[in-house]
Design a protein around this motif. Structure first.
Motif, PDB file in Angstrom:
ATOM      1  N   SER A   6       0.788  -7.588  -4.974  1.00  0.00           N
ATOM      2  CA  SER A   6       2.025  -7.214  -4.298  1.00  0.00           C
ATOM      3  C   SER A   6       3.069  -8.310  -4.495  1.00  0.00           C
ATOM      4  O   SER A   6       2.831  -9.471  -4.183  1.00  0.00           O
ATOM      5  CB  SER A   6       1.762  -7.006  -2.804  1.00  0.00           C
ATOM      6  N   ILE A  37       6.603  -2.618   3.658  1.00  0.00           N
ATOM      7  CA  ILE A  37       5.634  -2.976   4.694  1.00  0.00           C
ATOM      8  C   ILE A  37       6.468  -3.500   5.850  1.00  0.00           C
ATOM      9  O   ILE A  37       7.003  -4.612   5.786  1.00  0.00           O
ATOM     10  CB  ILE A  37       4.638  -4.040   4.212  1.00  0.00           C
ATOM     11  N   ASN A  78       1.396   2.503   4.989  1.00  0.00           N
ATOM     12  CA  ASN A  78       1.689   2.503   6.421  1.00  0.00           C
ATOM     13  C   ASN A  78       3.180   2.300   6.661  1.00  0.00           C
ATOM     14  O   ASN A  78       3.596   1.533   7.517  1.00  0.00           O
ATOM     15  CB  ASN A  78       0.906   1.393   7.141  1.00  0.00           C
ATOM     16  N   SER A  79       3.980   2.939   5.867  1.00  0.00           N
ATOM     17  CA  SER A  79       5.409   2.689   5.922  1.00  0.00           C
ATOM     18  C   SER A  79       6.154   3.863   5.327  1.00  0.00           C
ATOM     19  O   SER A  79       5.567   4.841   4.892  1.00  0.00           O
ATOM     20  CB  SER A  79       5.743   1.426   5.137  1.00  0.00           C
TER      21      SER A  79
END
Length: 345
Positions: A6, A37, A78-79
């Protein structure tokens, strides 16, 4: 997913040897996958490699980034995915620590105690960082829009600072004629940010022997154009009017690209013979030469009633500070001799 794969936008910029603002442009146009994120933008190493591989053969890539066939599916962790935004809705945020974040529309910011600056240039990223971290400054957001839309945003109260480089062919002046028309009845001030050189990007060696504006009459030349409302597009249209040249007679006129860097890349790839843009982008793209044509003024525009408020006092201090000027000098491609000069309208 490994955390080591990342990357931050700055790390991507370092890998590709481009400006961080260009990374955001690639994301915005769908040419580079990204995700969020929380409020942080991240890019996978594998997506950077995919982008590099696709870029090796520009003839098979839609450089403009408007063809959905060239846009991979959005990634989320999660975004909320950050791709497929409207181009006018990308807003960069700088907090008090000078850290860059990103938002997607005006609605999330109207009620906050922040300064919204409308425009697009690496100088604005630097200025936003300084203003956000200044003790008398304010949290700063940067909306990436054209010069014309920047002034409209100021008029409609969607921005507190506009930026523009709009040339008027009738008067030979920069910005003032447009400010008077687009901010009717509103006292405003111009704060000079920098001067830049506009000119033609041509293929290395200039095989078409292009020299000046008169070459736009030629039938053997294809251009790469900018989007409506951008200062560069207005500059081109004003010169076409002065020369009596119809846009319908120019090959490539309706092919619109979003940034100076993209225009330069299109010329480098051979898809166009000529593109108009600022000199700095010519330093960043291989395989092109630059023909200087005109020096332009790149200005900040503020409503006069706001000038004595603390964030704007801090803005003037920053523009005249030694540290700010040293950082800009290091970038190159900008004339800072009148930076910070104020003109009332």
């Amino acid at each position: 997913m490994s955390e080591n794969s990342s990357l931050t936008p700055q790390e991507v910029a370092d890998i590709l040897k481009i400006a961080k603002t260009t990374v955001y442009e690639l994301i915005k146009r769908g040419e580079l996958n990204a995700y969020r994120i929380g409020r942080r933008v991240r890019v996978e190493q594998s997506d950077v490699e995919d982008y590099k591989n696709r870029s090796k053969n520009l003839n098979n890539v839609n450089i403009k980034g408007f063809n959905n066939n060239n846009i991979s599916k959005n990634k989320t962790i999660n975004s909320t995915p950050i791709l497929n935004f409207n181009n006018n809705d990308i807003i960069k945020t700088y907090n008090s620590n000078g850290e860059e974040q990103i938002k997607t529309n005006y609605n999330t910011i109207l009620n906050n105690n922040i300064v919204l600056m409308a425009g697009e240039d690496v100088l604005l990223d630097i200025l936003s960082r300084y203003l956000s971290s200044h003790p008398k400054g304010a949290k700063t957001m940067l909306s990436c829009v054209s010069s014309y839309k920047s002034l409209v945003s100021l008029y409609e109260g969607e921005a507190q600072i506009a930026t523009c480089h709009l040339w008027d062919g009738k008067t030979g002046e920069y910005n003032i004629p447009y400010i008077e028309k687009l901010l009717p009845g509103i006292p405003a001030v111009i704060v000079h940010l920098s001067s830049r050189t506009q000119g033609f990007y041509v293929k290395k060696g200039n095989p078409k022997k292009i020299k000046n504006w008169e070459d736009l009459r030629r039938k053997d030349i294809t251009i790469a154009n900018r989007e409506n409302g951008s200062g560069t597009r207005v500059l081109l249209d004003q010169h076409l009017k002065l020369l009596g040249i119809s846009s319908q007679d120019i090959k490539g006129y309706n092919e619109k690209y979003l940034t100076h860097l993209t225009v330069a890349s299109v010329v480098s790839s051979g898809k166009a013979d000529l593109g108009l843009g600022i000199e700095k982008a010519a330093f960043q793209v291989q395989g092109i030469d630059f023909i200087p044509l005109q020096k332009e003024k790149y200005d900040l525009v503020i409503k006069k009633e706001d000038l004595n408020n603390l964030p704007f006092k801090a803005l003037i201090e920053i523009l005249n500070s030694e540290n700010f000027r040293i950082e800009l000098d290091g970038i190159g491609g900008y004339d800072l001799s009148e930076t910070g000069k104020i003109v009332e309208i």
